[in-house]
Design an enzyme around this catalytic site. Sequence first.
Site, PDB file in Angstrom:
ATOM      1  N   ILE A 201       3.249  -2.621  -0.610  1.00 22.02           N
ATOM      2  CA  ILE A 201       3.541  -3.067  -2.098  1.00 22.02           C
ATOM      3  C   ILE A 201       2.415  -3.497  -2.592  1.00 22.02           C
ATOM      4  O   ILE A 201       1.937  -4.608  -2.457  1.00 22.02           O
ATOM      5  CB  ILE A 201       4.821  -3.799  -2.035  1.00 22.02           C
ATOM      6  CG1 ILE A 201       6.122  -3.322  -1.464  1.00 22.02           C
ATOM      7  CG2 ILE A 201       5.174  -4.007  -3.567  1.00 22.02           C
ATOM      8  CD1 ILE A 201       6.514  -1.905  -1.618  1.00 22.02           C
TER       9      ILE A 201
ATOM     10  N   PRO B  15       8.971  -0.738   6.193  1.00 21.09           N
ATOM     11  CA  PRO B  15       8.236  -0.664   7.479  1.00 21.09           C
ATOM     12  C   PRO B  15       8.572   0.427   8.548  1.00 21.09           C
ATOM     13  O   PRO B  15       7.701   0.955   9.189  1.00 21.09           O
ATOM     14  CB  PRO B  15       8.590  -1.986   8.233  1.00 21.09           C
ATOM     15  CG  PRO B  15       8.756  -2.845   7.006  1.00 21.09           C
ATOM     16  CD  PRO B  15       9.497  -1.962   5.967  1.00 21.09           C
TER      17      PRO B  15
ATOM     18  N   GLY C  52     -28.418   8.497   3.149  1.00 21.50           N
ATOM     19  CA  GLY C  52     -28.982   8.139   4.497  1.00 21.50           C
ATOM     20  C   GLY C  52     -28.407   6.748   4.800  1.00 21.50           C
ATOM     21  O   GLY C  52     -27.221   6.411   4.607  1.00 21.50           O
TER      22      GLY C  52
ATOM     23  N   GLU D 125       3.357   9.866 -10.672  1.00 20.09           N
ATOM     24  CA  GLU D 125       2.286   8.859  -9.684  1.00 20.09           C
ATOM     25  C   GLU D 125       1.551   9.930  -8.998  1.00 20.09           C
ATOM     26  O   GLU D 125       0.353   9.415  -8.541  1.00 20.09           O
ATOM     27  CB  GLU D 125       3.281   8.188  -8.459  1.00 20.09           C
ATOM     28  CG  GLU D 125       2.614   7.479  -7.592  1.00 20.09           C
ATOM     29  CD  GLU D 125       3.305   6.653  -6.573  1.00 20.09           C
ATOM     30  OE1 GLU D 125       2.965   5.938  -5.615  1.00 20.09           O
ATOM     31  OE2 GLU D 125       4.811   6.830  -6.594  1.00 20.09           O
TER      32      GLU D 125
ATOM     33  N   GLY E  81       2.867   9.027  -0.968  1.00 15.65           N
ATOM     34  CA  GLY E  81       3.235  10.269  -0.102  1.00 15.65           C
ATOM     35  C   GLY E  81       1.962  10.788   0.475  1.00 15.65           C
ATOM     36  O   GLY E  81       0.928  11.247  -0.059  1.00 15.65           O
TER      37      GLY E  81
END
Length: 389
Positions: free
Chosen positions: A159, A130, A340, A243, A365
């Site tokens: 997570i 956090p 549209g 990743e 990241g």
Amino acid sequence: MSSIHFTEEHNSFRSSFKDFLQKEVVPHIEKWEKTGTIDRFIWKKFGDMGFFGLNYPEAYGGMNLDLFYTVIFLEELQKIKSSGFAAAMWAHAYLAMTHLNAEGDERIKQDYLAPSIAGDKIGALCITEPFGGSDVAGMRTTAIKQGDTYIINGSKTFITNGVYADYYVIAAKTNTESGNKGISIFLVDADLKGISATKLDKLGWRASDTAEIAFDNVEIPAENLMGEEGKGFPYIMQHFALERLIMAINAHARGEYAIEYTIGYMSEREAFGKKIDKFQALRHTIVEHATEVEHCKVFNYAAIARLNQKEYVVKEATMAKLKSTKVADDTIYSCLQMLGGYGYMEEYPLARLSRDSRLGPIGGGTSEIMKEILSKMIIDKQNYQPAVK
């Protein structure tokens, strides 16, 4: 698709995986998007078909295939109108399981990697905190050794699979005085006393389960340390290349899907007496985006080919994520505009796709972090090296 990278076997796998998704996944997508919960049975079906074991060792039920099977897995998951479902699958297979395979000992591989490949266990990777965000070295979660156990305290957030998971792969400080050299990696069963998971409400990726997880004096056996104590940071950095390439491939795939869908719509939609795919301004906008997406795809494939040869591609993977996620967002924004008012309607895929895509420049990241990493490599000549186990 490029014949340089894809053989007939690859193409056959793509066809069979498409069929599987249409039959087993697509009929449930709207329900999962609305409830925010993916039914457990689908992990088992993926496992039974071998989709979680594509590039894992045969000794644990995998197929030991090259990374271009993974590319196909990722690309096709982006084309079924739920990046959230896709995230749940690839976060299990390529975030949590990557660490099990790379740093887990034989016991962990037998008890956790093999069931994960089979779809019997679901994993989640817990790094972000956090108060930490992309600052991995600044994490506050601790794992203090007491005899033959470690006691874990702290919290993790954002997570993927945090509530679904049967186990967590957790990064924690084993030495609070050593900065990034004090981080270690642990395997933690999700049902242990002292663990609580709170589901988060997100803008997009609605089908996936994203959680904040608290650890209050959670006791784990010392044998659940993965790899060497204090080597967690280089382990994490090493796997970030995969990743980031996953995020890049996801991005070019959803950009490609948006273009394909929009071209189909334009070929049917009429305005001022002709199909809108005949208006030069719209045609040129589409081909500009198609060119950008294709550039990203070619670059991403080249980086994957090098990673498949065990090269250390942290710079290329970082570039790929930075560029591809921006291109996807720009492409999807324009494609929604082409529809549209219908682009703004939930029954059309571009509305959801635009929300889901927005996580690309944030997750794994942020783009700002990607730029700073590249600045250190390109301008400051910093040379990152792989971890040595």
